[in-house]
Scaffold this motif. Structure first.
Motif, mmCIF file in Angstrom:
data_model
loop_
_atom_site.group_PDB
_atom_site.id
_atom_site.type_symbol
_atom_site.label_atom_id
_atom_site.label_comp_id
_atom_site.label_asym_id
_atom_site.label_seq_id
_atom_site.Cartn_x
_atom_site.Cartn_y
_atom_site.Cartn_z
ATOM 1 N N ARG A 110 36.341 37.453 46.958
ATOM 2 C CA ARG A 110 35.716 37.320 45.637
ATOM 3 C C ARG A 110 36.403 38.191 44.598
ATOM 4 N N ARG A 111 37.745 38.118 44.609
ATOM 5 C CA ARG A 111 38.544 38.838 43.618
ATOM 6 C C ARG A 111 39.064 37.842 42.596
ATOM 7 N N ASP A 112 39.127 38.281 41.336
ATOM 8 C CA ASP A 112 39.588 37.416 40.255
ATOM 9 C C ASP A 112 40.910 37.952 39.718
ATOM 10 N N ASP A 113 41.964 37.131 39.778
ATOM 11 C CA ASP A 113 43.273 37.544 39.284
ATOM 12 C C ASP A 113 43.288 37.731 37.774
ATOM 13 N N ASN A 114 42.383 37.071 37.079
ATOM 14 C CA ASN A 114 42.378 37.125 35.623
ATOM 15 C C ASN A 114 41.400 38.167 35.075
ATOM 16 N N ALA A 115 40.778 38.946 35.936
ATOM 17 C CA ALA A 115 39.833 39.963 35.467
ATOM 18 C C ALA A 115 40.590 41.035 34.692
ATOM 19 N N GLY A 116 40.066 41.384 33.534
ATOM 20 C CA GLY A 116 40.671 42.439 32.727
ATOM 21 C C GLY A 116 41.793 41.973 31.819
ATOM 22 N N LYS A 117 42.114 40.693 31.840
ATOM 23 C CA LYS A 117 43.162 40.170 30.968
ATOM 24 C C LYS A 117 42.550 39.690 29.661
#
Length: 61
Positions: free
Chosen positions: A45-52
């Motif tokens: 449940r990790r998001d590559d786009n988190a914080g972008k």
């Protein structure tokens, strides 16, 4: 001892075949790596786009 003549065109074909296999293997590895990485991120449940930052859509009238 056996000595044989190897035609240059045969060597050219052989080099091209080896290069083709190497390139295809690299592409296959890249595609599989992305699928494994995407599956692991989804399972964790990790998001590559988190914080972008995401820019707003440009709408022309």
């Amino acid at each position: 001892m056996f000595l044989a003549y190897i035609d240059p065109s045969v060597m050219s074909y052989t080099v091209q075949a080896i290069a083709g296999v190497a390139i295809a293997s690299g592409v296959l590895f890249g595609v599989l790596w992305r699928k494994v990485k995407r599956g692991a991120n989804k399972a964790l449940r990790r998001d590559d786009n988190a914080g972008k930052e995401v820019e707003a859509d440009i709408i022309r009238k």
